[in-house]
Design a protein around this motif. Sequence first.
Motif, PDB file in Angstrom:
ATOM      1  N   ASN A   1      19.033  51.315  69.225  1.00 34.43           N
ATOM      2  CA  ASN A   1      19.868  50.772  68.144  1.00 34.43           C
ATOM      3  C   ASN A   1      21.148  51.575  67.977  1.00 34.43           C
ATOM      4  O   ASN A   1      22.017  51.206  67.197  1.00 34.43           O
ATOM      5  CB  ASN A   1      19.097  50.783  66.824  1.00 34.43           C
ATOM      6  CG  ASN A   1      18.004  49.728  66.794  1.00 34.43           C
ATOM      7  OD1 ASN A   1      18.191  48.616  67.275  1.00 34.43           O
ATOM      8  ND2 ASN A   1      16.848  50.080  66.230  1.00 34.43           N
TER       9      ASN A   1
ATOM     10  N   CYS B   1      17.637  55.879  55.874  1.00 37.47           N
ATOM     11  CA  CYS B   1      16.820  55.367  56.967  1.00 37.47           C
ATOM     12  C   CYS B   1      16.532  56.501  57.944  1.00 37.47           C
ATOM     13  O   CYS B   1      17.425  57.285  58.274  1.00 37.47           O
ATOM     14  CB  CYS B   1      17.522  54.236  57.710  1.00 37.47           C
ATOM     15  SG  CYS B   1      17.710  52.724  56.733  1.00 37.47           S
TER      16      CYS B   1
ATOM     17  N   GLU C   1      11.362  55.144  67.253  1.00 36.40           N
ATOM     18  CA  GLU C   1      12.069  53.857  67.168  1.00 36.40           C
ATOM     19  C   GLU C   1      11.560  52.946  66.059  1.00 36.40           C
ATOM     20  O   GLU C   1      12.043  51.831  65.893  1.00 36.40           O
ATOM     21  CB  GLU C   1      12.006  53.102  68.509  1.00 36.40           C
ATOM     22  CG  GLU C   1      12.766  53.779  69.633  1.00 36.40           C
ATOM     23  CD  GLU C   1      14.259  53.922  69.351  1.00 36.40           C
ATOM     24  OE1 GLU C   1      14.840  53.001  68.744  1.00 36.40           O
ATOM     25  OE2 GLU C   1      14.842  54.948  69.742  1.00 36.40           O
TER      26      GLU C   1
ATOM     27  N   ARG D   1      11.480  52.096  62.190  1.00 37.40           N
ATOM     28  CA  ARG D   1      12.380  52.400  61.081  1.00 37.40           C
ATOM     29  C   ARG D   1      11.599  52.607  59.789  1.00 37.40           C
ATOM     30  O   ARG D   1      10.719  51.829  59.433  1.00 37.40           O
ATOM     31  CB  ARG D   1      13.366  51.250  60.906  1.00 37.40           C
ATOM     32  CG  ARG D   1      14.398  51.412  59.799  1.00 37.40           C
ATOM     33  CD  ARG D   1      15.346  50.225  59.839  1.00 37.40           C
ATOM     34  NE  ARG D   1      16.349  50.269  58.804  1.00 37.40           N
ATOM     35  CZ  ARG D   1      16.205  49.750  57.595  1.00 37.40           C
ATOM     36  NH1 ARG D   1      15.061  49.164  57.263  1.00 37.40           N
ATOM     37  NH2 ARG D   1      17.177  49.807  56.707  1.00 37.40           N
TER      38      ARG D   1
ATOM     39  N   ASN E   1      14.065  57.245  61.697  1.00 34.40           N
ATOM     40  CA  ASN E   1      13.311  56.601  62.776  1.00 34.40           C
ATOM     41  C   ASN E   1      12.221  57.529  63.277  1.00 34.40           C
ATOM     42  O   ASN E   1      12.470  58.719  63.509  1.00 34.40           O
ATOM     43  CB  ASN E   1      14.235  56.236  63.946  1.00 34.40           C
ATOM     44  CG  ASN E   1      15.098  55.023  63.639  1.00 34.40           C
ATOM     45  OD1 ASN E   1      14.906  54.355  62.627  1.00 34.40           O
ATOM     46  ND2 ASN E   1      16.050  54.736  64.503  1.00 34.40           N
TER      47      ASN E   1
ATOM     48  N   ALA F   1       8.989  50.882  69.243  1.00 35.62           N
ATOM     49  CA  ALA F   1       8.800  50.593  67.821  1.00 35.62           C
ATOM     50  C   ALA F   1       7.344  50.256  67.517  1.00 35.62           C
ATOM     51  O   ALA F   1       6.801  50.645  66.485  1.00 35.62           O
ATOM     52  CB  ALA F   1       9.714  49.454  67.393  1.00 35.62           C
TER      53      ALA F   1
ATOM     54  N   THR G   1      19.048  58.751  60.037  1.00 37.53           N
ATOM     55  CA  THR G   1      19.882  58.015  60.987  1.00 37.53           C
ATOM     56  C   THR G   1      20.928  57.140  60.295  1.00 37.53           C
ATOM     57  O   THR G   1      21.925  56.764  60.900  1.00 37.53           O
ATOM     58  CB  THR G   1      19.014  57.124  61.885  1.00 37.53           C
ATOM     59  OG1 THR G   1      18.227  56.249  61.058  1.00 37.53           O
ATOM     60  CG2 THR G   1      18.083  57.972  62.736  1.00 37.53           C
ATOM     61  N   GLN G   2      20.685  56.834  59.030  1.00 33.52           N
ATOM     62  CA  GLN G   2      21.613  55.949  58.315  1.00 33.52           C
ATOM     63  C   GLN G   2      21.537  56.213  56.817  1.00 33.52           C
ATOM     64  O   GLN G   2      20.453  56.398  56.270  1.00 33.52           O
ATOM     65  CB  GLN G   2      21.267  54.485  58.618  1.00 33.52           C
ATOM     66  CG  GLN G   2      22.337  53.490  58.210  1.00 33.52           C
ATOM     67  CD  GLN G   2      21.991  52.069  58.642  1.00 33.52           C
ATOM     68  OE1 GLN G   2      20.874  51.795  59.094  1.00 33.52           O
ATOM     69  NE2 GLN G   2      22.927  51.157  58.516  1.00 33.52           N
TER      70      GLN G   2
END
Length: 368
Positions: free
Chosen positions: A54, A123, A128, A130, A125, A93, A115-116
């Motif tokens: 991603n 967020c 992979e 989330r 991971n 994932a 990661t975000q």
Amino acid sequence: MSELSFEQMLEDSVKTIRNGEIVQGTVIDVKEDEIILNIGYKADGIITKSEYTNDSSLVLSEAVHVGDTMEAKVLKVNDGEGQVILTYKRLAAEKGNKRLEAAFEAQEVLKAPVTQVLDGGLCVNIEEARVFIPASLVSDTYERDLSKYAGQEIEFVITEFNPRRRRIIGNRKQLLLAEKAEKQKALMERIHAGDVVTGVVKNVTDFGAFIDLGGADGLLHISEMSWGRVENPKKVFTVGEELKVLIKEINGDKIALSLKFPEENPWLTASEKFAVGNLVEGKVARMTDFGAFVELAPGIDALLHVSQISREHVAKPSDVLSIGQIITAKVVDFNGEDKKISLSMKAIEAPAAPAEEAAEEEEVSSEE
């Protein structure tokens, strides 16, 4: 029995694959936007960049190299051009979800980089998969700006696991509260009233300051900040400042602090400094109708009664005195037990001359 053609024998010798199957292959080429694998099939497998990660900023040639072995999941056996389309990201994932499910059931503490950063939370991971951590579960205190967590590795537990609804919720606040409770318990077992400890100013209000003692906060009330008078705590203390404080009282989980150390009590030497008959200098701190209170030293106020302000008649102290004014007076009474001192300005005024007294009496008689 009819003989098989070479093509038929070749095809039969090559394994068959199906959509959804997990295959293993060897990387034979890495391009800018795809990875090519030999999966032991009549066609090579293709993993596009979007099916690998991603992270749009990732450079495939830096992450994957020719000769690497990889597992992937078959998305399409034939994309219409004879190629097998694979996904690495979705397989990872799925594995990540199994990992998270196990962590959820065991309430395992996980650690991963953020990661975000979103308006509503963070967020992370895990393989992979989330995990979303709502803003309300990021910290044990309200934080408006979460940007400082970008890229930061944080610990959390999974408190909700529902991959079908794509709802996997992480909770960092729970760990912080548990850690705080442990530290508070350890602190409360260690400290006692009368101890002097070091703390850090955490917050300053109009009525006092909250001091972080390393496990719990104590309140340093404005009345305990000095033997003298403190008008505005915010002008005295700053957040982050380190302080040595006296534990005055512990009541349950509430800790009362003080900076009025007993050995610095100004009344310990007051009987010598402010003995009856001594001339003293002080500052007018406050006034009432019956007199003025004069600060002789931080923590020591004396009463200057209205009748002792002057030999002349004074209706109220504010007629001749003002707050902050420095005056000289004589100590006329000292009561160390009750912490009371009485002053007189009249006692050090020169008595009126006989002629002046006669003139005053004559003036009073004429007025009558």
